[in-house]
Design an enzyme around this catalytic site. Structure first.
Site, PDB file in Angstrom:
ATOM      1  N   LYS A  35       0.832  -1.207   0.000  1.00  0.00           N
ATOM      2  CA  LYS A  35       0.000   0.000   0.000  1.00  0.00           C
ATOM      3  C   LYS A  35       0.865   1.255   0.000  1.00  0.00           C
ATOM      4  O   LYS A  35       0.625   2.208  -0.731  1.00  0.00           O
ATOM      5  CB  LYS A  35      -0.865   0.006   1.273  1.00  0.00           C
ATOM      6  CG  LYS A  35      -2.342  -0.078   1.010  1.00  0.00           C
ATOM      7  CD  LYS A  35      -3.104   0.028   2.321  1.00  0.00           C
ATOM      8  CE  LYS A  35      -4.464  -0.612   2.152  1.00  0.00           C
ATOM      9  NZ  LYS A  35      -5.276  -0.561   3.342  1.00  0.00           N
ATOM     10  N   PHE A 152     -16.666  10.589  11.411  1.00  0.00           N
ATOM     11  CA  PHE A 152     -18.049  10.414  10.947  1.00  0.00           C
ATOM     12  C   PHE A 152     -18.175  10.427   9.424  1.00  0.00           C
ATOM     13  O   PHE A 152     -19.283  10.519   8.901  1.00  0.00           O
ATOM     14  CB  PHE A 152     -18.942  11.515  11.544  1.00  0.00           C
ATOM     15  CG  PHE A 152     -18.987  11.507  13.051  1.00  0.00           C
ATOM     16  CD1 PHE A 152     -19.803  10.613  13.729  1.00  0.00           C
ATOM     17  CD2 PHE A 152     -18.191  12.366  13.794  1.00  0.00           C
ATOM     18  CE1 PHE A 152     -19.832  10.577  15.120  1.00  0.00           C
ATOM     19  CE2 PHE A 152     -18.214  12.350  15.179  1.00  0.00           C
ATOM     20  CZ  PHE A 152     -19.040  11.458  15.856  1.00  0.00           C
ATOM     21  N   GLU A 155     -18.042   6.806   3.185  1.00  0.00           N
ATOM     22  CA  GLU A 155     -17.292   6.469   1.982  1.00  0.00           C
ATOM     23  C   GLU A 155     -18.024   7.057   0.775  1.00  0.00           C
ATOM     24  O   GLU A 155     -19.249   7.109   0.746  1.00  0.00           O
ATOM     25  CB  GLU A 155     -17.168   4.950   1.849  1.00  0.00           C
ATOM     26  CG  GLU A 155     -16.247   4.392   2.910  1.00  0.00           C
ATOM     27  CD  GLU A 155     -16.107   2.875   2.839  1.00  0.00           C
ATOM     28  OE1 GLU A 155     -16.347   2.280   1.779  1.00  0.00           O
ATOM     29  OE2 GLU A 155     -15.755   2.298   3.879  1.00  0.00           O
ATOM     30  N   CYS A 260     -19.115  -0.666   8.435  1.00  0.00           N
ATOM     31  CA  CYS A 260     -19.314  -0.026   9.738  1.00  0.00           C
ATOM     32  C   CYS A 260     -20.640  -0.301  10.434  1.00  0.00           C
ATOM     33  O   CYS A 260     -20.634  -0.780  11.558  1.00  0.00           O
ATOM     34  CB  CYS A 260     -19.064   1.467   9.592  1.00  0.00           C
ATOM     35  SG  CYS A 260     -17.329   1.747   9.239  1.00  0.00           S
ATOM     36  N   LYS A 320     -22.562   0.297  -1.530  1.00  0.00           N
ATOM     37  CA  LYS A 320     -23.323   1.512  -1.817  1.00  0.00           C
ATOM     38  C   LYS A 320     -22.631   2.228  -2.972  1.00  0.00           C
ATOM     39  O   LYS A 320     -21.505   1.835  -3.347  1.00  0.00           O
ATOM     40  CB  LYS A 320     -23.434   2.394  -0.574  1.00  0.00           C
ATOM     41  CG  LYS A 320     -22.122   2.992  -0.130  1.00  0.00           C
ATOM     42  CD  LYS A 320     -22.356   4.056   0.904  1.00  0.00           C
ATOM     43  CE  LYS A 320     -21.162   4.970   1.002  1.00  0.00           C
ATOM     44  NZ  LYS A 320     -21.379   6.102   1.876  1.00  0.00           N
TER      45      LYS A 320
HETATM   46  P1  NAD Z   1      -9.103  -0.145   6.656  1.00  0.00           P
HETATM   47  O1  NAD Z   1      -9.122  -1.585   6.960  1.00  0.00           O
HETATM   48  O2  NAD Z   1      -9.489   0.342   5.295  1.00  0.00           O
HETATM   49  O3  NAD Z   1      -7.617   0.426   6.930  1.00  0.00           O
HETATM   50  C1  NAD Z   1      -6.884   0.151   8.075  1.00  0.00           C
HETATM   51  C2  NAD Z   1      -5.391   0.270   7.723  1.00  0.00           C
HETATM   52  O4  NAD Z   1      -4.617   0.181   8.916  1.00  0.00           O
HETATM   53  C3  NAD Z   1      -4.871  -0.840   6.802  1.00  0.00           C
HETATM   54  O5  NAD Z   1      -4.256  -0.270   5.678  1.00  0.00           O
HETATM   55  C4  NAD Z   1      -3.861  -1.603   7.673  1.00  0.00           C
HETATM   56  O6  NAD Z   1      -2.777  -2.139   6.931  1.00  0.00           O
HETATM   57  C5  NAD Z   1      -3.416  -0.522   8.615  1.00  0.00           C
HETATM   58  N1  NAD Z   1      -2.840  -0.998   9.879  1.00  0.00           N
HETATM   59  C6  NAD Z   1      -3.330  -1.917  10.744  1.00  0.00           C
HETATM   60  N2  NAD Z   1      -2.514  -2.048  11.807  1.00  0.00           N
HETATM   61  C7  NAD Z   1      -1.473  -1.192  11.621  1.00  0.00           C
HETATM   62  C8  NAD Z   1      -0.313  -0.857  12.364  1.00  0.00           C
HETATM   63  N3  NAD Z   1      -0.044  -1.422  13.546  1.00  0.00           N
HETATM   64  N4  NAD Z   1       0.540   0.059  11.853  1.00  0.00           N
HETATM   65  C9  NAD Z   1       0.306   0.643  10.677  1.00  0.00           C
HETATM   66  N5  NAD Z   1      -0.793   0.375   9.926  1.00  0.00           N
HETATM   67  C10 NAD Z   1      -1.672  -0.526  10.392  1.00  0.00           C
HETATM   68  O7  NAD Z   1      -9.998   0.559   7.761  1.00  0.00           O
HETATM   69  P2  NAD Z   1     -10.929   1.862   7.637  1.00  0.00           P
HETATM   70  O8  NAD Z   1     -12.143   1.562   6.845  1.00  0.00           O
HETATM   71  O9  NAD Z   1     -10.093   3.025   7.285  1.00  0.00           O
HETATM   72  O10 NAD Z   1     -11.400   1.999   9.152  1.00  0.00           O
HETATM   73  C11 NAD Z   1     -10.497   2.388  10.169  1.00  0.00           C
HETATM   74  C12 NAD Z   1     -11.297   2.705  11.410  1.00  0.00           C
HETATM   75  O11 NAD Z   1     -12.129   3.843  11.177  1.00  0.00           O
HETATM   76  C13 NAD Z   1     -12.249   1.598  11.877  1.00  0.00           C
HETATM   77  O12 NAD Z   1     -12.299   1.621  13.274  1.00  0.00           O
HETATM   78  C14 NAD Z   1     -13.592   2.008  11.311  1.00  0.00           C
HETATM   79  O13 NAD Z   1     -14.679   1.512  12.064  1.00  0.00           O
HETATM   80  C15 NAD Z   1     -13.508   3.518  11.438  1.00  0.00           C
HETATM   81  N6  NAD Z   1     -14.325   4.280  10.492  1.00  0.00           N
HETATM   82  C16 NAD Z   1     -14.389   3.881   9.181  1.00  0.00           C
HETATM   83  C17 NAD Z   1     -15.134   4.637   8.276  1.00  0.00           C
HETATM   84  C18 NAD Z   1     -15.243   4.228   6.832  1.00  0.00           C
HETATM   85  O14 NAD Z   1     -16.025   4.857   6.113  1.00  0.00           O
HETATM   86  N7  NAD Z   1     -14.524   3.235   6.358  1.00  0.00           N
HETATM   87  C19 NAD Z   1     -15.774   5.808   8.710  1.00  0.00           C
HETATM   88  C20 NAD Z   1     -15.667   6.186  10.059  1.00  0.00           C
HETATM   89  C21 NAD Z   1     -14.934   5.410  10.939  1.00  0.00           C
HETATM   90  C1  UGA Z   2     -21.579   5.217   7.720  1.00  0.00           C
HETATM   91  C2  UGA Z   2     -22.034   6.544   8.352  1.00  0.00           C
HETATM   92  O1  UGA Z   2     -22.958   7.191   7.474  1.00  0.00           O
HETATM   93  C3  UGA Z   2     -20.841   7.464   8.608  1.00  0.00           C
HETATM   94  O2  UGA Z   2     -21.294   8.644   9.281  1.00  0.00           O
HETATM   95  C4  UGA Z   2     -19.840   6.724   9.500  1.00  0.00           C
HETATM   96  O3  UGA Z   2     -18.687   7.509   9.709  1.00  0.00           O
HETATM   97  C5  UGA Z   2     -19.438   5.424   8.826  1.00  0.00           C
HETATM   98  O4  UGA Z   2     -20.621   4.618   8.584  1.00  0.00           O
HETATM   99  C6  UGA Z   2     -18.536   4.632   9.701  1.00  0.00           C
HETATM  100  O5  UGA Z   2     -18.621   4.692  10.901  1.00  0.00           O
HETATM  101  O6  UGA Z   2     -17.739   3.932   9.103  1.00  0.00           O
HETATM  102  P1  UGA Z   2     -20.877   4.410   5.281  1.00  0.00           P
HETATM  103  O7  UGA Z   2     -20.867   3.051   5.868  1.00  0.00           O
HETATM  104  O8  UGA Z   2     -19.744   4.858   4.427  1.00  0.00           O
HETATM  105  O9  UGA Z   2     -21.009   5.512   6.441  1.00  0.00           O
HETATM  106  O10 UGA Z   2     -22.171   4.530   4.361  1.00  0.00           O
HETATM  107  P2  UGA Z   2     -23.665   5.070   4.524  1.00  0.00           P
HETATM  108  O11 UGA Z   2     -23.906   6.032   3.441  1.00  0.00           O
HETATM  109  O12 UGA Z   2     -23.996   5.486   5.890  1.00  0.00           O
HETATM  110  O13 UGA Z   2     -24.483   3.754   4.184  1.00  0.00           O
HETATM  111  C7  UGA Z   2     -24.406   2.609   5.011  1.00  0.00           C
HETATM  112  C8  UGA Z   2     -25.374   1.567   4.525  1.00  0.00           C
HETATM  113  O14 UGA Z   2     -26.726   1.970   4.765  1.00  0.00           O
HETATM  114  C9  UGA Z   2     -25.288   1.288   3.022  1.00  0.00           C
HETATM  115  O15 UGA Z   2     -25.401  -0.101   2.805  1.00  0.00           O
HETATM  116  C10 UGA Z   2     -26.493   1.999   2.442  1.00  0.00           C
HETATM  117  O16 UGA Z   2     -26.969   1.377   1.271  1.00  0.00           O
HETATM  118  C11 UGA Z   2     -27.482   1.858   3.584  1.00  0.00           C
HETATM  119  N1  UGA Z   2     -28.521   2.913   3.595  1.00  0.00           N
HETATM  120  C12 UGA Z   2     -28.175   4.202   3.840  1.00  0.00           C
HETATM  121  C13 UGA Z   2     -29.846   2.583   3.393  1.00  0.00           C
HETATM  122  O17 UGA Z   2     -30.190   1.393   3.173  1.00  0.00           O
HETATM  123  N2  UGA Z   2     -30.796   3.575   3.440  1.00  0.00           N
HETATM  124  C14 UGA Z   2     -30.479   4.862   3.682  1.00  0.00           C
HETATM  125  O18 UGA Z   2     -31.409   5.711   3.708  1.00  0.00           O
HETATM  126  C15 UGA Z   2     -29.143   5.194   3.881  1.00  0.00           C
END
Ligand code: NAD
Ligand code: UGA
Length: 438
Positions: A35, A152, A155, A260, A320
């Protein structure tokens, strides 16, 4: 400010890019060398609109760098964000092993006073857990504080959500510690809430669980609509005008997927149960969500008749639109059920095909576009509401299909349009439309 971000996933990479774009010096660390090499070449490991341009701009300007080596990155930073994954454990709780490993590595690398910020979504109480790991592994003279700053972003909208968050939550042990984070976020000019650490941690879970509750609630209403002739689109619109309810997250469909909501609702549920608290609401939210795809599959069988040997076109694979993320994508469950029933599945997604191939069974055929996907199909199944699927030439789609039958899991079309075009159209929480001409 010198900032270090551990983890370059959806959250870490976007956070690092945005902080650097705001003028900070940011080092992003990931243990995944592949990565890091990709990012250095400005190749994005994930699809996120606007991200590539931002990473490129800030790398060229020297404000954003990528490394696998945590040492220098932590030593030079005033604030270190932990943004590693917190996947679900088999019992529904949260696997904190990545957070623990990151905390240990930070502790070993720290020299001057450091603010360690949990941006990963972690159960209430994790701030204390991280603190204890750092205490155990740090050099005696190193001072630090642990802050919770939940993320918050959504994606697909990650850049916009990062620049214009509805709120920024900072859970800090002392006001002075919160001030460093306030300074970092101040240029965004968005509402900021300073709390204690456990409250900030719980705000994140409560927010995700509440949004999931809205989705399951409207889906439960959709089930009632299907039995009564009511239209859930009108019901949601009518509810949403009430400002106390709000119109967001009331789209009925196949339920919530992604990395999530499913794991966070389960984690909160697990935590509440462990505390001996009532979890009826969360149990119900999960139950309604789990029933979405089996119900949809039952409707496919009911309205399509024999599925065996039929060609079924699937539009959309990602959980989504505007993302290539396949984690907990509902398409996987539906496609597996179609294959099990003997259907020939042809699928198309604008960006998620490569990631989909890693999780879908080998029998799936992939089409180059939505029209090629529809060609000769006995039915078309909409799994993800990509904008391009709303804007297709449906006369062309109808003429390409063997039978003009659409199962729309995301209600992307109006009944009027589908009626005018002569489709049999089965959607969610709306009366079935059975007027196909072929
Ligand atoms: P992800 O799996 O896409 O990425 C995590 C990254 O961390 C990976 O690239 C992995 O290689 C790296 N990693 C793990 N351990 C490590 C270490 N010790 N040192 C360096 N790198 C390391 O995860 P994500 O989707 O970005 O989610 C991260 C956190 O944020 C989770 O707790 C998730 O719940 C939260 N979150 C995610 C979203 C989202 O939309 N994906 C939104 C809000 C919060
Ligand atoms: C969600 C939250 O919206 C973010 O605020 C939060 O930071 C994130 O989770 C997280 O903690 O990772 P995300 O998972 O990227 O974000 O996508 P959303 O747009 O929230 O959709 C989540 C799921 O709900 C999708 O499968 C979507 O299709 C579904 N959805 C959403 C519905 O079925 N109906 C709706 O009205 C909205």
């Amino acid at each position: 400010m010198n900032v270090c971000v551990i983890g370059t996933g959806y959250v870490g990479l976007v956070t690092g890019a945005v902080f650097s774009d705001m003028g900070n010096d940011v080092v992003c660390v990931d243990k995944d060398a592949r990565k890091v090499e990709m990012l250095k070449r400005n190749e994005m490991p994930i699809y996120e609109p606007g991200l590539e341009e931002m990473v490129e701009r800030n790398q060229e300007d020297g404000r954003l760098t990528f490394t696998t080596s945590i040492g220098d990155a932590v030593r030079n930073a005033k604030v270190v964000f932990i943004a590693v994954g917190t996947p679900p454990a088999p019992d529904g709780s949260t696997d904190l092993s990545y957070v623990a490993a990151a905390a240990k590595e930070i502790a070993e690398a720290m020299t001057d006073y450091t603010i360690v910020v949990n941006k990963s979504t972690v159960p209430v109480g994790t701030g204390g857990f991280v603190r204890s790991i750092i205490e155990k592994h740090k050099k005696p003279e190193s001072e630090f504080d642990v802050v919770s700053n939940p993320e918050f972003l959504k994606e697909g909208d990650a850049i916009k959500d990062s620049f214009e968050p509805d709120r920024i939550v900072i859970g800090a042990p002392k006001q002075e510690v919160a001030m460093a984070l306030l300074e970092l976020y101040a240029p965004l000019e968005r509402p900021m809430l300073i709390t204690d650490v456990p409250s900030a941690e719980l705000i994140k879970y409560a927010s995700n669980a509440f949004l999931a509750t809205k989705i399951s609630f409207i889906n439960a209403m959709a089930n009632v609509c299907e039995k009564t002739g009511a239209d859930v689109s009108f019901v949601a619109k009518g509810m949403g005008f009430d400002q106390r309810i709000g119109k967001e997250f009331l789209n009925a469909g196949l339920g919530y997927g992604g990395s999530c909501f499913p794991k966070d609702v389960d984690s909160l549920n697990h935590k509440a149960k462990a505390l001996g608290e009532d979890t009826l609401i969360l149990d119900a939210v999960t139950k309604v969500n789990h029933d979405r795809t089996p119900r949809f599959i039952r409707r496919i069988h009911e309205f399509m008749g024999e599925v065996k040997g039929k060609r079924v076109a699937v539009l959309g694979l990602a959980f989504k639109p505007n993302t290539d993320d396949m984690r907990e994508a509902k398409s996987v469950e539906v496609i597996k059920a179609l294959l099990d029933a003997g259907a020939h599945v042809v699928a198309y997604d604008p960006v998620a095909v490569e990631k989909a191939k890693e999780v879908l069974p080998a029998g799936v055929e992939y089409a180059a576009n939505a029209y090629a996907c529809s060609e000769g199909a006995d039915a078309l199944v909409v799994m993800t509401e990509w904008n391009e699927f709303k804007l297709l030439n449906y006369e062309k789609v109808r003429d390409l299909m063997k039978r003009p039958l659409i199962f729309d899991g995301r209600n992307i079309q109006t009944l009027e349009r589908m009626k005018r075009l002569g489709f049999d159209y089965i959607s969610i929480g709306r009366p079935p439309l059975l007027n196909g001409r072929k």
